[in-house]
Design an enzyme around this catalytic site. Structure first.
Site, PDB file in Angstrom:
ATOM      1  N   SER A 114       1.896  -3.588  -5.508  1.00  0.00           N
ATOM      2  CA  SER A 114       2.802  -4.526  -6.159  1.00  0.00           C
ATOM      3  C   SER A 114       4.080  -4.700  -5.330  1.00  0.00           C
ATOM      4  O   SER A 114       4.028  -5.141  -4.192  1.00  0.00           O
ATOM      5  CB  SER A 114       3.093  -4.056  -7.587  1.00  0.00           C
ATOM      6  OG  SER A 114       3.692  -5.075  -8.341  1.00  0.00           O
ATOM      7  N   HIS A 148      -3.772  -5.685 -12.845  1.00  0.00           N
ATOM      8  CA  HIS A 148      -2.700  -5.374 -11.898  1.00  0.00           C
ATOM      9  C   HIS A 148      -2.612  -3.870 -11.647  1.00  0.00           C
ATOM     10  O   HIS A 148      -2.290  -3.446 -10.534  1.00  0.00           O
ATOM     11  CB  HIS A 148      -1.360  -5.898 -12.433  1.00  0.00           C
ATOM     12  CG  HIS A 148      -0.230  -5.754 -11.464  1.00  0.00           C
ATOM     13  ND1 HIS A 148      -0.215  -6.413 -10.254  1.00  0.00           N
ATOM     14  CD2 HIS A 148       0.911  -5.015 -11.518  1.00  0.00           C
ATOM     15  CE1 HIS A 148       0.900  -6.099  -9.604  1.00  0.00           C
ATOM     16  NE2 HIS A 148       1.588  -5.262 -10.339  1.00  0.00           N
ATOM     17  N   ASP A 195      -5.667 -10.091 -12.532  1.00  0.00           N
ATOM     18  CA  ASP A 195      -4.286  -9.606 -12.449  1.00  0.00           C
ATOM     19  C   ASP A 195      -3.387 -10.598 -13.170  1.00  0.00           C
ATOM     20  O   ASP A 195      -3.198 -11.725 -12.720  1.00  0.00           O
ATOM     21  CB  ASP A 195      -3.890  -9.473 -10.983  1.00  0.00           C
ATOM     22  CG  ASP A 195      -2.564  -8.751 -10.775  1.00  0.00           C
ATOM     23  OD1 ASP A 195      -1.667  -8.906 -11.631  1.00  0.00           O
ATOM     24  OD2 ASP A 195      -2.436  -8.032  -9.764  1.00  0.00           O
TER      25      ASP A 195
END
Length: 276
Positions: free
Chosen positions: A97, A256, A227
């Site tokens: 991320s 995610h 995601d």
């Protein structure tokens, strides 16, 4: 506990496990978490004979709760300070991320010999926010909503995110883990509210197109097609096209937070890339 001091005096906490002569793997965590988010993978690779390293980004976890420097340039500079301090050579850098953005910026500027490979997991590059040049991005109003929720009641916001879209626990039939939700909350609440607030701008508005183009080492892009936080169409798919030596692995139905809820799949795939 181990810390390294940056140029502005920020104390960066880090873990460094395993034989110092082994190939180093460096993990960069997502917002608003800490190096603890990588523990399962660190233990996996430690058992395989690797040296595993992870740090708490400034303002996160056990590192200094800074009110300045909460931007991608400084995150990458802090990582460089750590890799210089440990004198890492031929390291594999893996970022999830926001950590993927940190890795992309660091690796594109790293000293020769420091990095051998890179992995971007559910990562934010090239840029998240919707602009005229990035029409497929997420509207700025969404990130304004994050800031408003964090300012109003960070503790509740940090329960709502992992309970819903982060791990896909809002999907029908999802196997919900209260422990994972609580651990996300624990890590988030360890960090500083100001740093977390500033980091929303860093992960959403930083254009990393040139970073991706500038990476010369083999780079694996791993992304789930479900995601809900960093949609694959405007992140993983675009990043893979911008990389000189990029490869893309798409995970059907993964969220995610797939590095946590699907660690049994992700770790072996990381190992295959590292050894390949």
């Amino acid at each position: 506990m181990a810390f390294v001091s940056t140029k502005d005096g920020t104390q960066i906490f880090y873990k460094d496990w395993g034989p110092k002569t082994a190939t180093p793997i460096v993990f960069s965590h997502g917002w608003p978490l800490s190096s603890d988010d990588w523990d399962t993978h660190m233990l996996y690779f430690l058992a395989k004979g690797y040296r595993v390293i992870a740090h708490d980004r400034r303002g996160h976890g056990r590192s200094t709760q800074t009110d300045t420097g909460n931007d991608m340039d400084t995150y990458a500079a802090d990582l460089a300070t750590l890799t210089d301090h440990l004198d890492l050579k031929g390291a594999v850098h893996i970022g999830h991320s926001t950590g993927g953005g940190e890795v992309a910026r660091y690796v594109s500027r790293a000293k020769p010999g420091r990095v051998s490979k890179a992995v971007l997991v559910s990562a934010v590059p090239p840029i998240m926010v919707k602009t005229a040049a990035n029409p497929g991005g997420t509207p700025l109003e969404v990130f304004d909503g994050f800031r408003a929720a964090l300012s109003a009641n960070r503790a509740q916001f940090f329960l709502d995110v992992p309970s819903g879209p982060f791990y896909g626990f809002n999907r029908p039939g999802a196997k919900i883990s209260p422990g994972i939700i609580q651990n996300w909350w624990r890590q988030g609440m360890m960090g500083g509210a100001k740093a977390h607030y500033d980091c929303i701008k860093a992960f959403s508005e930083t254009d990393q197109t040139e970073d991706l183009k500038g990476i010369s080492v083999p780079t694996l892009v791993m992304h789930g097609d479900d995601d809900q936080v960093v949609p694959i169409a405007n992140s993983g798919l675009l990043s893979a096209k911008l990389l000189k030596h990029g490869s893309l692995k798409i995970y059907q139905g993964f969220s995610h937070g797939m590095l946590t809820v699907n660690a049994d799949v992700i770790s072996p795939d990381l190992l295959a890339f590292i050894k390949g």
